[in-house]
Write a protein that holds these residues in place. Structure first.
Motif, PDB file in Angstrom:
ATOM      1  N   LEU A   1       0.838  -1.199   0.000  1.00  0.00           N
ATOM      2  CA  LEU A   1       0.000   0.000   0.000  1.00  0.00           C
ATOM      3  C   LEU A   1       0.877   1.254   0.000  1.00  0.00           C
ATOM      4  O   LEU A   1       0.626   2.216  -0.744  1.00  0.00           O
ATOM      5  CB  LEU A   1      -0.927  -0.013   1.216  1.00  0.00           C
ATOM      6  N   MET A   2       1.933   1.234   0.823  1.00  0.00           N
ATOM      7  CA  MET A   2       2.853   2.376   0.856  1.00  0.00           C
ATOM      8  C   MET A   2       3.552   2.542  -0.490  1.00  0.00           C
ATOM      9  O   MET A   2       3.731   3.670  -0.986  1.00  0.00           O
ATOM     10  CB  MET A   2       3.877   2.169   1.969  1.00  0.00           C
ATOM     11  N   PHE A   3       3.952   1.437  -1.094  1.00  0.00           N
ATOM     12  CA  PHE A   3       4.599   1.478  -2.414  1.00  0.00           C
ATOM     13  C   PHE A   3       3.657   2.081  -3.456  1.00  0.00           C
ATOM     14  O   PHE A   3       4.070   2.916  -4.273  1.00  0.00           O
ATOM     15  CB  PHE A   3       5.021   0.071  -2.831  1.00  0.00           C
ATOM     16  N   ALA A   4       2.394   1.667  -3.440  1.00  0.00           N
ATOM     17  CA  ALA A   4       1.429   2.163  -4.422  1.00  0.00           C
ATOM     18  C   ALA A   4       1.232   3.672  -4.302  1.00  0.00           C
ATOM     19  O   ALA A   4       1.166   4.394  -5.306  1.00  0.00           O
ATOM     20  CB  ALA A   4       0.096   1.434  -4.248  1.00  0.00           C
ATOM     21  N   VAL A   5       1.170   4.148  -3.059  1.00  0.00           N
ATOM     22  CA  VAL A   5       1.008   5.592  -2.852  1.00  0.00           C
ATOM     23  C   VAL A   5       2.232   6.337  -3.374  1.00  0.00           C
ATOM     24  O   VAL A   5       2.121   7.373  -4.046  1.00  0.00           O
ATOM     25  CB  VAL A   5       0.791   5.894  -1.347  1.00  0.00           C
ATOM     26  N   GLY A   6       3.430   5.805  -3.073  1.00  0.00           N
ATOM     27  CA  GLY A   6       4.644   6.433  -3.569  1.00  0.00           C
ATOM     28  C   GLY A   6       4.717   6.430  -5.078  1.00  0.00           C
ATOM     29  O   GLY A   6       5.181   7.407  -5.694  1.00  0.00           O
ATOM     30  N   LEU A   7       4.259   5.357  -5.713  1.00  0.00           N
ATOM     31  CA  LEU A   7       4.265   5.279  -7.169  1.00  0.00           C
ATOM     32  C   LEU A   7       3.333   6.331  -7.779  1.00  0.00           C
ATOM     33  O   LEU A   7       3.680   6.996  -8.764  1.00  0.00           O
ATOM     34  CB  LEU A   7       3.849   3.872  -7.612  1.00  0.00           C
ATOM     35  N   LEU A   8       2.161   6.473  -7.181  1.00  0.00           N
ATOM     36  CA  LEU A   8       1.238   7.510  -7.659  1.00  0.00           C
ATOM     37  C   LEU A   8       1.851   8.895  -7.496  1.00  0.00           C
ATOM     38  O   LEU A   8       1.682   9.780  -8.350  1.00  0.00           O
ATOM     39  CB  LEU A   8      -0.088   7.420  -6.891  1.00  0.00           C
ATOM     40  N   ASP A   9       2.577   9.094  -6.387  1.00  0.00           N
ATOM     41  CA  ASP A   9       3.207  10.392  -6.172  1.00  0.00           C
ATOM     42  C   ASP A   9       4.311  10.630  -7.195  1.00  0.00           C
ATOM     43  O   ASP A   9       4.475  11.749  -7.692  1.00  0.00           O
ATOM     44  CB  ASP A   9       3.787  10.458  -4.754  1.00  0.00           C
ATOM     45  N   ASP A  10       5.072   9.590  -7.518  1.00  0.00           N
ATOM     46  CA  ASP A  10       6.113   9.728  -8.537  1.00  0.00           C
ATOM     47  C   ASP A  10       5.526  10.116  -9.891  1.00  0.00           C
ATOM     48  O   ASP A  10       6.120  10.900 -10.641  1.00  0.00           O
ATOM     49  CB  ASP A  10       6.888   8.411  -8.682  1.00  0.00           C
ATOM     50  N   LEU A  11       4.361   9.576 -10.202  1.00  0.00           N
ATOM     51  CA  LEU A  11       3.764   9.805 -11.523  1.00  0.00           C
ATOM     52  C   LEU A  11       2.918  11.064 -11.583  1.00  0.00           C
ATOM     53  O   LEU A  11       2.888  11.751 -12.610  1.00  0.00           O
ATOM     54  CB  LEU A  11       2.922   8.592 -11.927  1.00  0.00           C
ATOM     55  N   TYR A  12       2.213  11.366 -10.475  1.00  0.00           N
ATOM     56  CA  TYR A  12       1.227  12.449 -10.527  1.00  0.00           C
ATOM     57  C   TYR A  12       1.438  13.535  -9.487  1.00  0.00           C
ATOM     58  O   TYR A  12       0.646  14.476  -9.419  1.00  0.00           O
ATOM     59  CB  TYR A  12      -0.188  11.864 -10.366  1.00  0.00           C
ATOM     60  N   ASN A  13       2.459  13.422  -8.634  1.00  0.00           N
ATOM     61  CA  ASN A  13       2.769  14.451  -7.635  1.00  0.00           C
ATOM     62  C   ASN A  13       1.565  14.716  -6.720  1.00  0.00           C
ATOM     63  O   ASN A  13       0.906  15.759  -6.809  1.00  0.00           O
ATOM     64  CB  ASN A  13       3.203  15.748  -8.323  1.00  0.00           C
TER      65      ASN A  13
END
Length: 501
Positions: free
Chosen positions: A88-100
């Protein structure tokens, strides 16, 4: 041995998956949210993908491999819970990397992942230090959330140089793995081996010159896993965490984060904003090369981790010596580092505090002396006697000059002051006759130096106390009072009747 197998699976997976991810994301232009990269060096920030995949492969190997049940009851539940919350933490970080993502959205997601970990059995129910255990009781949930979210963000902030966060994560994991084995926490040791293998394989492509960065997806995932494993691995029983181990294993990112918060507060900038004054940035600024700065941070993290293990497992006599010596050395290194690395925010804050404390102490002394002088003024024999008392005690009150005179009187002009201070002196005048029909009432006339606001405020307070005493003498009975020590009664030739030294 199961731990070596898990480590090998994760490391091999990272070595194979990372270059494939680099090729795919660069081919599709998925570099992640741009954070100031130069056009000449576009490096993808999606390193969390291979790290997460390799860690997952290692954990699957741990679950399916032989010997996992030696870790005690419910190891599968531990692996599933850690991987679920970490994913879950990884998914949130991935979204942040892609969409800030907005900071509030990230914080909410981090808290959600922490709650999932808590529900899966990870919780700080007790804290052990120096043989004493403190039951956290109702504070278990907030402490757990604070630890996970704090470490996750601290690790995210330290990811500023090629290979830095990855290497520090490896140091922390090696220490946590050793502690877990010493305490018999085999499932934690296997999880450390899985993440450690993934980071070691990833470091091959993340060290300078990096072909891929961890990004938020990687740093948040690794930070979360470190927060969980470092505490769970240092658990002696169901409710006793050796607090020195996780705190010092992760001391470097935690310390850097705390310094950043204080620095930004002193500067008046947003506490959770971004800047380039972290420890690794300052090392580069003073001339340390990129690789040397990273290696130096590795060594510092390792030293702090070893310090934590010694505190947790050393004999009592050694623990006391290590704690005192380590605390003294840490203070010396911190003060030296602040100066050498150019953290002038703390230098200036220290100077202001030191000067302020001295000024406050002197201000208190002046006010006490002013009260003493006020008592002596109450037993003066005449206005001339009051003038003499004020003149004799002006220096002790922190004033350049003090007298009582008519408002229109030229007495106490700037010319009475020494030439070295006259130009910068401030004059204060306080009325001592209120609602008096006299057109030319008495006033208290004071001159003072004002190198800072505190000195001026102290002089103003002193003048008010003295003016009140003179006003009381003019309107009230002359009741003789004992003269406090250190206060001059004024030199008028023969001592006034009733006066005593």
């Amino acid at each position: 041995m199961p731990i070596l197998l898990v480590f090998a699976v994760a490391a091999l997976a990272a070595l194979l998956v990372t270059p494939a991810v680099v090729r795919v994301v660069t081919a599709h232009g998925l570099y992640g949210h741009v954070r100031g990269d130069s056009p000449a060096r576009r490096v993808p920030r999606l390193g969390g993908i291979p790290v997460w995949l390799a860690t997952s492969a290692g954990i699957v190997a741990a679950v399916l491999g032989p010997g996992v049940n030696a870790g005690g009851a419910g190891p599968d539940r531990f692996f599933v819970g850690v991987l679920l919350a970490g994913s879950l933490m990884f998914a949130v970080g991935l979204l942040d990397d892609l969409y800030n993502l907005r900071p509030s959205a990230k914080l909410l997601a981090q808290c959600t992942a922490a709650v999932v970990a808590y529900a899966c059995g990870f919780r700080i129910d007790g804290i052990t230090f120096a043989g004493a255990t403190l039951d956290t009781a109702a504070l278990a949930l907030p402490l757990t959330l604070l630890w996970i979210v704090g470490v996750t963000n601290a690790f995210n902030l330290i990811d500023g140089l090629d290979g830095l966060a990855t290497g520090i994560g490896l140091v922390a994991l090696c220490t946590t793995l050793a502690v877990a084995l010493m305490l018999g926490n085999l499932e934690v040791a296997m999880a450390c081996a899985a993440l450690g293998g993934a980071l070691l394989g990833f470091l091959r492509y993340n060290f300078r010159p990096a072909r891929i960065f961890l990004g938020d997806s990687g740093s948040m995932f690794v930070g979360f896993m470190l927060a969980v494993l470092s505490v769970h691995g240092s658990t002696k029983s169901a409710a006793a965490v050796l607090v020195a181990v996780p705190v010092l294993v992760l001391a470097l990112p935690i310390m850097d984060t705390l310094l950043a918060i204080v620095r930004r507060w002193l500067r008046g900038t947003p506490v959770f904003g971004a800047d380039e004054r972290h420890l690794h940035h300052r090392l580069l600024a003073v001339g340390v090369t990129h690789v040397r700065a990273v290696v130096l941070m590795y060594l510092l993290a390792a030293a702090l981790a070893i310090f934590g293990v010694l505190l947790a497992f050393g004999p009592p006599s050694l623990v006391a010596a290590v704690a005192l010596g380590g605390a003294a050395l840490s203070i010396v290194l911190l003060l030296a580092g602040i100066k050498l690395l150019g953290y002038y925010e703390f230098v200036e804050a220290g100077a202001v505090l030191h000067s302020g404390m001295r000024g406050i102490r002197q201000s208190i002394r002046d006010q006490i002396h002013a009260r003493d002088v006020a008592q002596v003024l109450a037993r003066a024999e005449s206005i001339e006697h009051i003038e003499a008392i004020l003149g004799d005690n002006a220096e002790g009150l922190g004033l350049l000059y003090a007298t009582v005179c008519r408002e229109s009187s030229p007495v106490g002009a700037r010319s009475v002051l020494p030439g070295t201070v006259a130009a910068g002196a401030w004059k204060l005048e306080c009325p001592v006759e209120l609602n008096h029909p006299n057109a030319d009432p008495y006033v208290l006339r004071v001159w003072t130096e004002a190198p800072d606001d505190l000195r001026l405020l102290t002089a103003d307070r002193t003048a008010r106390v003295l003016a009140a005493a003179v006003r009381g003498w003019l309107t009230g009975p002359r009741t003789p009072l004992p003269a406090p020590g250190g206060v001059s009664l004024g030199h008028l030739g023969p001592a006034p009747s009733g006066a005593s030294a």
